[in-house]
Design a protein around this motif. Sequence first.
Motif, short mmCIF file in Angstrom:
data_model
loop_
_atom_site.label_atom_id
_atom_site.label_comp_id
_atom_site.label_asym_id
_atom_site.label_seq_id
_atom_site.Cartn_x
_atom_site.Cartn_y
_atom_site.Cartn_z
N LYS A 86 5.78 -7.54 -11.03
CA LYS A 86 5.32 -6.69 -12.12
C LYS A 86 4.18 -5.80 -11.59
O LYS A 86 3.78 -5.94 -10.42
N GLY A 87 3.62 -4.98 -12.44
CA GLY A 87 2.53 -4.11 -12.01
C GLY A 87 1.38 -4.88 -11.42
O GLY A 87 0.87 -4.58 -10.32
N CYS A 88 0.96 -5.95 -12.12
CA CYS A 88 -0.19 -6.72 -11.64
C CYS A 88 0.16 -7.47 -10.36
O CYS A 88 -0.64 -7.57 -9.43
N ASP A 89 1.39 -8.00 -10.32
CA ASP A 89 1.81 -8.75 -9.13
C ASP A 89 1.82 -7.84 -7.89
O ASP A 89 1.43 -8.24 -6.79
N ALA A 90 2.26 -6.59 -8.12
CA ALA A 90 2.32 -5.64 -7.00
C ALA A 90 0.90 -5.33 -6.51
O ALA A 90 0.67 -5.15 -5.30
N ARG A 91 -0.05 -5.27 -7.44
CA ARG A 91 -1.43 -5.06 -7.01
C ARG A 91 -1.92 -6.25 -6.19
O ARG A 91 -2.68 -6.10 -5.23
N ALA A 92 -1.47 -7.45 -6.56
CA ALA A 92 -1.85 -8.64 -5.79
C ALA A 92 -1.28 -8.56 -4.38
O ALA A 92 -1.96 -8.89 -3.40
N VAL A 93 -0.03 -8.10 -4.26
CA VAL A 93 0.56 -7.94 -2.92
C VAL A 93 -0.27 -6.93 -2.13
O VAL A 93 -0.54 -7.13 -0.94
N THR A 94 -0.71 -5.87 -2.80
CA THR A 94 -1.53 -4.86 -2.12
C THR A 94 -2.80 -5.48 -1.55
O THR A 94 -3.18 -5.21 -0.41
N VAL A 95 -3.46 -6.33 -2.35
CA VAL A 95 -4.69 -6.96 -1.86
C VAL A 95 -4.38 -7.85 -0.65
O VAL A 95 -5.11 -7.84 0.34
N LEU A 96 -3.28 -8.59 -0.73
CA LEU A 96 -2.93 -9.46 0.40
C LEU A 96 -2.67 -8.62 1.65
O LEU A 96 -3.00 -9.03 2.77
N LEU A 97 -2.08 -7.45 1.46
CA LEU A 97 -1.84 -6.55 2.59
C LEU A 97 -3.16 -6.01 3.12
O LEU A 97 -3.39 -5.92 4.33
N GLN A 98 -4.03 -5.64 2.19
CA GLN A 98 -5.37 -5.15 2.55
C GLN A 98 -6.08 -6.17 3.43
O GLN A 98 -6.82 -5.83 4.33
N GLU A 99 -5.86 -7.45 3.10
CA GLU A 99 -6.55 -8.51 3.83
C GLU A 99 -5.74 -8.98 5.04
O GLU A 99 -6.02 -10.05 5.58
N ASN A 100 -4.75 -8.20 5.39
CA ASN A 100 -3.93 -8.48 6.58
C ASN A 100 -3.29 -9.86 6.55
O ASN A 100 -3.20 -10.54 7.57
N HIS A 101 -2.90 -10.25 5.35
CA HIS A 101 -2.26 -11.55 5.25
C HIS A 101 -0.88 -11.53 5.87
O HIS A 101 -0.39 -12.51 6.38
N PHE A 102 -0.25 -10.38 5.76
CA PHE A 102 1.02 -10.09 6.42
C PHE A 102 1.13 -8.58 6.48
O PHE A 102 0.28 -7.87 5.92
N GLY A 103 2.13 -8.12 7.17
CA GLY A 103 2.27 -6.67 7.31
C GLY A 103 3.14 -6.08 6.21
O GLY A 103 3.89 -6.80 5.55
N ARG A 104 3.05 -4.77 6.04
CA ARG A 104 3.85 -4.12 5.00
C ARG A 104 5.34 -4.34 5.23
O ARG A 104 6.11 -4.46 4.28
N ASP A 105 5.75 -4.43 6.51
CA ASP A 105 7.17 -4.62 6.79
C ASP A 105 7.63 -6.06 6.55
O ASP A 105 8.82 -6.35 6.59
N ASP A 106 6.69 -6.96 6.33
CA ASP A 106 7.06 -8.36 6.12
C ASP A 106 7.43 -8.63 4.68
O ASP A 106 7.90 -9.72 4.34
N VAL A 107 7.14 -7.69 3.81
CA VAL A 107 7.39 -7.94 2.39
C VAL A 107 8.14 -6.77 1.78
O VAL A 107 7.90 -5.60 2.10
N TYR A 108 9.11 -7.11 0.96
CA TYR A 108 9.95 -6.10 0.30
C TYR A 108 9.70 -6.26 -1.20
O TYR A 108 10.02 -7.30 -1.78
N VAL A 109 9.08 -5.26 -1.80
CA VAL A 109 8.68 -5.40 -3.20
C VAL A 109 9.74 -4.81 -4.12
O VAL A 109 10.02 -3.61 -4.08
N ILE A 110 10.34 -5.68 -4.91
CA ILE A 110 11.27 -5.23 -5.96
C ILE A 110 10.43 -5.11 -7.23
O ILE A 110 10.12 -6.09 -7.90
N GLY A 111 10.00 -3.89 -7.53
CA GLY A 111 9.12 -3.70 -8.67
C GLY A 111 9.87 -3.80 -9.98
O GLY A 111 11.01 -3.37 -10.09
N VAL A 112 9.23 -4.42 -10.96
CA VAL A 112 9.77 -4.39 -12.33
C VAL A 112 8.65 -3.87 -13.23
O VAL A 112 7.54 -4.41 -13.22
N SER A 113 8.95 -2.83 -13.96
CA SER A 113 7.93 -2.27 -14.84
C SER A 113 7.93 -3.02 -16.16
O SER A 113 8.98 -3.33 -16.71
#
Lengths: 342, 143, 343
Positions: A86-113
Amino acid sequence: MIDLNALRTQAADILETGEVGAVIGWRRGSRGMAAEPVAIVAPEEAASLVWDPTCFHNLALYLVEERKKPAQRQVHGGKPIAIVAKGCDARAVTVLLQENHFGRDDVYVIGVSCEGTGVLDERKLAQVLPGVEPDGAAFDGDNFVFATSEGERRVPAREAMMDRCLECRNAHPKLNNVVFGEETPRDFDAPFAALKRFEQRPAAERWQFWQRQFERCIRCFACRSVCPMCYCDECVVDSINLVVTPETTAAEKADRVRWIERSASRADNIGYHMTRALHLAGRCVDCGECERVCPVNIPLRLLNNKMEREAREAFGYEPGASIDLPALVASFRDDDPGQFIR
Amino acid sequence: MSEQTPYEPRIVAFLCKWCSSAGSDLAGVSRIQYPANATPITVACSGGVSPQYILSALRKGADGVLVSGCHIGDCHYMEGNMHARRKLYLVKELLEFAGVEPERFRMSWVSAAEGAKFAQVVRDFVEDLRPLGPQDKLNAERP
Amino acid sequence: MEALLDKNRLKDWIAALDGWEAYAPARQDGIWSYQPAGDNPELNHPNTPQPPKGFAFPQREIFFKFEQVKGEAPRLTAVSPAPTFRVVFGVRPCDGRAVPRMDRVFSDHVDDGYYQARRDGLAYVGLACNTPPSRHCFCQSVGGSPVSTDGLDVLLTDLGERYFVAAVTDTGKALMQAAGALLAKPGAAERKEVARLHAAAVAQPQRGVNDAAAAPAKLKAGFDSPLWEELARACIGCGICTFLCPTCHCFDINDEVTGTVPLKGSRVRTWDSCQFPDFTMHSSGHNPRDTLGSRLRQRVSHKFRYFHENFGMHQCTGCGRCVSECPVGIDIVRVVNEIAGSV
């Protein structure tokens, strides 16, 4: 309106082509009508995925499986993991990416609005439909529709939605590889509305309020466990050090500082929750999961909201807005507020 | 607390090694009179003061916590105090939000040359804390 | 001993219980919990998220205080719970059935003086579940019943305007005697109505564990099943299921140091949970239960196998809290049924 079949097809396709090793989403559970998190690995399992108002969980948590072990190490050979967000979950993924928890290519986000609604607050529903325990829930425009033994019951979503959804800043997932649903204008509460109301109260009243809330805490740590950002190897509230190895010396173990005791006492509970709020400053995306799961109903969002609003107003910082942002407390601006310093 | 011993606020002071701690030494060697209520703890840099230190001091019964570092621009580590300013602003806000008296947490910039300023900071802090009485909100030992 | 009590006289009965502190469920800050009985307690609660287990087994118990001046011998001061008489109203039969189970745990091999001291002055006034308080209830499949008196001192049955009050123990009789003229003698019609309500309550459909009697053997056979990890896949490792369980009783003991000169503090017992990663952590860093599946297996096997092997009864009373309160919908009924069905 989200086409669930299209979402399922998408999930099946990326599993089929091997683009991802697993899809983390929701399926029907056995706890009443609530959906439950699931990780599917075979295309045919995609048919079990669901999307409805009970998909409250922030699945980004599972990308951080069991304290800092990236999920892909556990599932299927290094392939990216897909997550329905969801919107909030995607923001959480963004923070995890910001913190280099994994790379952008390691995660595929299927967004649901979440479009013009949000997810269900079961405690509110119990007040809106007392005594009714529905068998299913569905989105329908501005309403939630519940299947009950006495037929369909429609409830305006506004009346049974999570508070976090009423104040949502971005119901449409900005970070996505593919997105389902529209970006719909929303007209609920302004962000931080409840926070602003609370801040009007005098200091003594605020203290009485928080004291009562925290005295109730049973330290089950569900708030910490459900939070995608609480991934530390070792937490100040644990009574032993989780990162000991056979090489750790007795002296090192004995010297571990006990910042906060295990006792669910007022001072220790406050110490825990304040520490957590500070540690989430600039990281909390207000998915509100900590508040939802709290079995004793502590309004944890208020604390996190306070830190989020300060980050925004004092430092112009918005958690989860961009992968490229440095962490809030690992950065500064020359004009950060300093009037409080003598 | 018995009536015979008047209340004296207890302050935990985290002082950076390069500036504020040196400033407190200067206050001492200059024989500047100031209250003995503050227990100094020297830290490498104000930027290294974790919010946990402040919460922990209050939990263990401190009536006030002072964090003091180099003036902006003078940090021995270039920008440690800039980090401290941002991080501890959040602590201050959170304490106030929870209804804890904001006066119980204080920050100052005191250089190694400012012995008199250090004495004044402590003097002011003690006087501001005195009317608040003992800190019992976050104190684990509250009866 | 059986009697009738007007619902609006419940407060007068409580007032008549001289020397007893009374507790009843109240809704505060949006949740139900046991609170000191207010002016007009109404027993119209669903089951409280927290069971009444904390009355006898509080989350934090101080064992003793210690103090040691350097170079001297340590001085210990015993701490024991002050004797009180407390009566808890509105206890659901599933939570009533938890009482004898906890009593067994804290008196087997060793008498736990702290538990015993609190338990001795405790009485439970139960409330029969005419209708199931939650869809997650499964008391009947684990040998309980919505009208069980097990562990209770008195059982109330809601007759609309009145309660049918039935003593279960001598303590219960004493509580009823204290009510004096507040209680009326029930007639044949009321007894018949109670029998009808109880029969109807038992006949209400409930979900459940398929064959609880077979569960211990089945769980033993399925110990190495890969299903455990599968079923725990969504588990977040929090302590909700165990902390809210009426029969979970694991604890940790810590020394809480409050001063170093002189060294002083308390030795404290706190609840612990087999679902926490540090629960079985060894000091070497080795953790024999280092996966979510192994921890789920421990919890479920304790409820449906180990306790049965030790005491000849299931520990689970079917209150359904671990199901309804789990953040991710892990369902003990489904777990037992799936493991049992797989062997």
